[in-house]
Design a protein around this motif. Structure first.
Motif, PDB file in Angstrom:
ATOM      1  N   ALA A 295      68.631  65.460  14.023  1.00 14.53           N
ATOM      2  CA  ALA A 295      68.501  65.054  15.424  1.00 14.53           C
ATOM      3  C   ALA A 295      67.370  64.053  15.597  1.00 14.53           C
ATOM      4  O   ALA A 295      67.500  63.071  16.333  1.00 14.53           O
ATOM      5  CB  ALA A 295      68.278  66.272  16.316  1.00 14.53           C
ATOM      6  N   GLU A 296      66.261  64.291  14.902  1.00 11.15           N
ATOM      7  CA  GLU A 296      65.120  63.373  14.985  1.00 11.15           C
ATOM      8  C   GLU A 296      65.469  62.029  14.351  1.00 11.15           C
ATOM      9  O   GLU A 296      65.126  60.971  14.889  1.00 11.15           O
ATOM     10  CB  GLU A 296      63.909  63.981  14.289  1.00 11.15           C
ATOM     11  CG  GLU A 296      63.407  65.253  14.956  1.00 11.15           C
ATOM     12  CD  GLU A 296      62.435  66.025  14.091  1.00 11.15           C
ATOM     13  OE1 GLU A 296      61.380  66.415  14.629  1.00 11.15           O
ATOM     14  OE2 GLU A 296      62.714  66.227  12.890  1.00 11.15           O
ATOM     15  N   ALA A 297      66.145  62.064  13.220  1.00 14.15           N
ATOM     16  CA  ALA A 297      66.564  60.813  12.565  1.00 14.15           C
ATOM     17  C   ALA A 297      67.534  60.054  13.469  1.00 14.15           C
ATOM     18  O   ALA A 297      67.454  58.823  13.599  1.00 14.15           O
ATOM     19  CB  ALA A 297      67.209  61.108  11.219  1.00 14.15           C
ATOM     20  N   GLY A 298      68.446  60.790  14.121  1.00 13.84           N
ATOM     21  CA  GLY A 298      69.403  60.158  15.024  1.00 13.84           C
ATOM     22  C   GLY A 298      68.723  59.470  16.193  1.00 13.84           C
ATOM     23  O   GLY A 298      69.133  58.368  16.597  1.00 13.84           O
TER      24      GLY A 298
ATOM     25  N   MET B  48      67.385  56.229  14.825  1.00 12.12           N
ATOM     26  CA  MET B  48      68.487  55.290  14.538  1.00 12.12           C
ATOM     27  C   MET B  48      69.052  54.690  15.820  1.00 12.12           C
ATOM     28  O   MET B  48      69.448  53.525  15.843  1.00 12.12           O
ATOM     29  CB  MET B  48      69.575  55.983  13.747  1.00 12.12           C
ATOM     30  CG  MET B  48      69.196  56.322  12.353  1.00 12.12           C
ATOM     31  SD  MET B  48      70.548  57.208  11.548  1.00 12.12           S
ATOM     32  CE  MET B  48      69.614  58.153  10.360  1.00 12.12           C
ATOM     33  N   ALA B  49      69.088  55.488  16.872  1.00 16.48           N
ATOM     34  CA  ALA B  49      69.636  55.006  18.154  1.00 16.48           C
ATOM     35  C   ALA B  49      68.785  53.913  18.760  1.00 16.48           C
ATOM     36  O   ALA B  49      69.273  53.114  19.570  1.00 16.48           O
ATOM     37  CB  ALA B  49      69.775  56.172  19.136  1.00 16.48           C
ATOM     38  N   THR B  50      67.526  53.828  18.377  1.00 12.37           N
ATOM     39  CA  THR B  50      66.660  52.795  18.940  1.00 12.37           C
ATOM     40  C   THR B  50      66.657  51.508  18.111  1.00 12.37           C
ATOM     41  O   THR B  50      66.086  50.509  18.539  1.00 12.37           O
ATOM     42  CB  THR B  50      65.198  53.290  19.029  1.00 12.37           C
ATOM     43  OG1 THR B  50      64.677  53.489  17.711  1.00 12.37           O
ATOM     44  CG2 THR B  50      65.107  54.565  19.842  1.00 12.37           C
ATOM     45  N   LEU B  51      67.273  51.538  16.936  1.00  8.39           N
ATOM     46  CA  LEU B  51      67.283  50.358  16.076  1.00  8.39           C
ATOM     47  C   LEU B  51      68.215  49.290  16.624  1.00  8.39           C
ATOM     48  O   LEU B  51      69.322  49.583  17.084  1.00  8.39           O
ATOM     49  CB  LEU B  51      67.706  50.744  14.650  1.00  8.39           C
ATOM     50  CG  LEU B  51      66.811  51.735  13.936  1.00  8.39           C
ATOM     51  CD1 LEU B  51      67.420  52.098  12.583  1.00  8.39           C
ATOM     52  CD2 LEU B  51      65.414  51.197  13.760  1.00  8.39           C
TER      53      LEU B  51
END
Length: 90
Positions: free
Chosen positions: A79-82, A85-88
């Motif tokens: 969830a933290e990685a997601g 990634m969503a902000t990239l």
């Protein structure tokens, strides 16, 4: 913060590391929560630890440093990685 800690047991340290583990149980020190620990059939293993106290984690591993070889890396959950990634912007 969570950390992945993997270890290898050099051939010359197997008996001593097994004896120390059986004697102590290798509990984490105060300030470090062990999420889980798994022993591989090849003589190594991995654990997940959670702490905000890097010094406490270092002290735990230093107690075993004469017998084991460690690799330690901070990690994040899916969830933290997601979220990252969503902000990239790609």
């Amino acid at each position: 913060m969570k950390f992945i800690v993997s270890w290898k047991i050099p051939k010359g340290s197997v008996a001593d590391s097994e004896a120390r583990f059986l004697k102590t149980g290798a509990p984490p020190p105060e300030g470090v929560k062990m999420i889980g620990r798994w022993h591989g059939l090849s003589g190594g293993g991995v654990l997940i630890a959670e702490t905000d106290d890097g010094k406490a984690l270092y002290a735990w591993l230093a107690f075993w440093n004469d017998l084991l070889e460690f690799q330690t890396t901070p990690c994040v959950e899916d969830a933290e990685a997601g979220e990252v990634m969503a902000t990239l912007k790609r």
